[in-house]
Design a protein around this motif. Structure first.
Motif, PDB file in Angstrom:
ATOM      1  N   LEU A   1       0.833  -1.197   0.000  1.00 19.65           N
ATOM      2  CA  LEU A   1       0.000   0.000   0.000  1.00 19.65           C
ATOM      3  C   LEU A   1       0.869   1.249   0.000  1.00 19.65           C
ATOM      4  O   LEU A   1       0.662   2.169  -0.790  1.00 19.65           O
ATOM      5  CB  LEU A   1      -0.897  -0.030   1.236  1.00 19.65           C
ATOM      6  N   LEU A   2       1.865   1.285   0.876  1.00 19.21           N
ATOM      7  CA  LEU A   2       2.738   2.459   0.967  1.00 19.21           C
ATOM      8  C   LEU A   2       3.589   2.619  -0.286  1.00 19.21           C
ATOM      9  O   LEU A   2       3.809   3.732  -0.755  1.00 19.21           O
ATOM     10  CB  LEU A   2       3.615   2.368   2.213  1.00 19.21           C
ATOM     11  N   ASN A   3       4.049   1.517  -0.844  1.00 20.54           N
ATOM     12  CA  ASN A   3       4.875   1.598  -2.056  1.00 20.54           C
ATOM     13  C   ASN A   3       4.078   2.045  -3.274  1.00 20.54           C
ATOM     14  O   ASN A   3       4.662   2.494  -4.253  1.00 20.54           O
ATOM     15  CB  ASN A   3       5.582   0.270  -2.329  1.00 20.54           C
ATOM     16  N   ALA A   4       2.761   1.910  -3.208  1.00 18.58           N
ATOM     17  CA  ALA A   4       1.920   2.359  -4.321  1.00 18.58           C
ATOM     18  C   ALA A   4       1.724   3.871  -4.305  1.00 18.58           C
ATOM     19  O   ALA A   4       1.251   4.450  -5.278  1.00 18.58           O
ATOM     20  CB  ALA A   4       0.561   1.655  -4.264  1.00 18.58           C
TER      21      ALA A   4
ATOM     22  N   PRO B   1       3.008   7.892  -4.101  1.00 18.53           N
ATOM     23  CA  PRO B   1       4.188   8.700  -4.455  1.00 18.53           C
ATOM     24  C   PRO B   1       5.068   8.922  -3.216  1.00 18.53           C
ATOM     25  O   PRO B   1       4.575   8.924  -2.085  1.00 18.53           O
ATOM     26  CB  PRO B   1       3.590  10.021  -4.946  1.00 18.53           C
ATOM     27  N   ALA B   2       6.356   9.108  -3.432  1.00 14.12           N
ATOM     28  CA  ALA B   2       7.331   9.184  -2.334  1.00 14.12           C
ATOM     29  C   ALA B   2       6.977  10.237  -1.289  1.00 14.12           C
ATOM     30  O   ALA B   2       6.998   9.962  -0.086  1.00 14.12           O
ATOM     31  CB  ALA B   2       8.726   9.433  -2.897  1.00 14.12           C
ATOM     32  N   LYS B   3       6.640  11.453  -1.711  1.00 11.41           N
ATOM     33  CA  LYS B   3       6.331  12.511  -0.737  1.00 11.41           C
ATOM     34  C   LYS B   3       5.048  12.204   0.022  1.00 11.41           C
ATOM     35  O   LYS B   3       4.961  12.472   1.219  1.00 11.41           O
ATOM     36  CB  LYS B   3       6.244  13.876  -1.413  1.00 11.41           C
ATOM     37  N   ALA B   4       4.061  11.631  -0.657  1.00  8.20           N
ATOM     38  CA  ALA B   4       2.811  11.275   0.017  1.00  8.20           C
ATOM     39  C   ALA B   4       3.074  10.184   1.053  1.00  8.20           C
ATOM     40  O   ALA B   4       2.560  10.239   2.173  1.00  8.20           O
ATOM     41  CB  ALA B   4       1.771  10.816  -1.002  1.00  8.20           C
TER      42      ALA B   4
ATOM     43  N   LEU C   1      -4.844  10.725   0.450  1.00 10.91           N
ATOM     44  CA  LEU C   1      -4.427   9.600  -0.378  1.00 10.91           C
ATOM     45  C   LEU C   1      -4.061   8.406   0.504  1.00 10.91           C
ATOM     46  O   LEU C   1      -4.479   7.275   0.240  1.00 10.91           O
ATOM     47  CB  LEU C   1      -3.236   9.996  -1.259  1.00 10.91           C
ATOM     48  N   GLY C   2      -3.299   8.647   1.549  1.00  9.89           N
ATOM     49  CA  GLY C   2      -2.910   7.573   2.457  1.00  9.89           C
ATOM     50  C   GLY C   2      -4.107   6.913   3.118  1.00  9.89           C
ATOM     51  O   GLY C   2      -4.205   5.687   3.175  1.00  9.89           O
ATOM     52  N   PHE C   3      -5.040   7.725   3.590  1.00 13.13           N
ATOM     53  CA  PHE C   3      -6.220   7.168   4.240  1.00 13.13           C
ATOM     54  C   PHE C   3      -7.111   6.433   3.243  1.00 13.13           C
ATOM     55  O   PHE C   3      -7.706   5.405   3.575  1.00 13.13           O
ATOM     56  CB  PHE C   3      -7.004   8.248   4.982  1.00 13.13           C
ATOM     57  N   SER C   4      -7.197   6.937   2.020  1.00  4.64           N
ATOM     58  CA  SER C   4      -8.009   6.230   1.026  1.00  4.64           C
ATOM     59  C   SER C   4      -7.360   4.896   0.660  1.00  4.64           C
ATOM     60  O   SER C   4      -8.062   3.904   0.442  1.00  4.64           O
ATOM     61  CB  SER C   4      -8.251   7.091  -0.215  1.00  4.64           C
ATOM     62  N   GLN C   5      -6.031   4.845   0.639  1.00  2.00           N
ATOM     63  CA  GLN C   5      -5.340   3.580   0.393  1.00  2.00           C
ATOM     64  C   GLN C   5      -5.642   2.596   1.525  1.00  2.00           C
ATOM     65  O   GLN C   5      -5.896   1.422   1.273  1.00  2.00           O
ATOM     66  CB  GLN C   5      -3.830   3.799   0.298  1.00  2.00           C
TER      67      GLN C   5
END
Length: 162
Positions: free
Chosen positions: A105-108, A110-113, A147-151
């Protein structure tokens, strides 16, 4: 492209990994990534396909090593627990699978996000502090966090449907 370069790429990965099974998996993942359109150019337009495949494979190799490191750290932390707190083998398997899913999930992202999400969730930094550290606006940090929470929500929904 696959027929022309798969064997070469698998051998290249095998030399680095020392494991034919992981090399085969990463070679396959490399072609999936390229063919899914995450590449800059279409595969047939590449002047140096092996150089491009090597770049994509190297990134996947780094992710592979990071996952292995995460798994080793998890095992070490379990070994240091007092006996009554040691999870069952089933719990260990579930936790390890969850760690793998979180890693994917985290690798999907973008780096800054990804960095913003980790700074918030693991370090407890405020959006303002994250904005300063990443040299972006607070609004951008808010978008990164969304974005993180939606992932995470997507992962939770996949789990509940499985």
């Amino acid at each position: 492209m696959y027929q022309s370069h798969h064997g070469w790429l698998r051998a290249w990965l095998h030399r680095r990994l020392g494991n034919v099974f992981d090399a085969e998996d990463l070679a396959h993942d490399t072609f999936v990534r390229v063919l899914r359109g995450q590449s800059v150019a279409q595969p047939e337009e590449l002047r140096e396909p092996r150089a491009y495949l090597t770049t994509v494979a190297r990134r996947l190799l780094i992710n592979h090593y990071e996952r292995q490191s995460l798994e080793r750290a998890y095992v070490v932390s379990l070994q240091s627990l007092p006996e009554p707190l040691v999870p069952s083998e089933l719990d260990k398997a579930v936790l390890l699978e969850t760690l793998r899913e979180l890693d994917a999930l985290l690798n999907a992202m973008p780096a800054k996000a990804r960095t913003a999400f980790l700074l918030s969730q693991l370090e407890g930094l405020s959006y303002e502090d994250i904005a300063v550290q990443l040299q972006v606006s607070v609004r951008t940090v808010t978008r990164y966090m969304a974005l993180g929470f939606s992932q995470c929500l997507r992962l939770m929904l996949q789990e509940s449907c499985a």
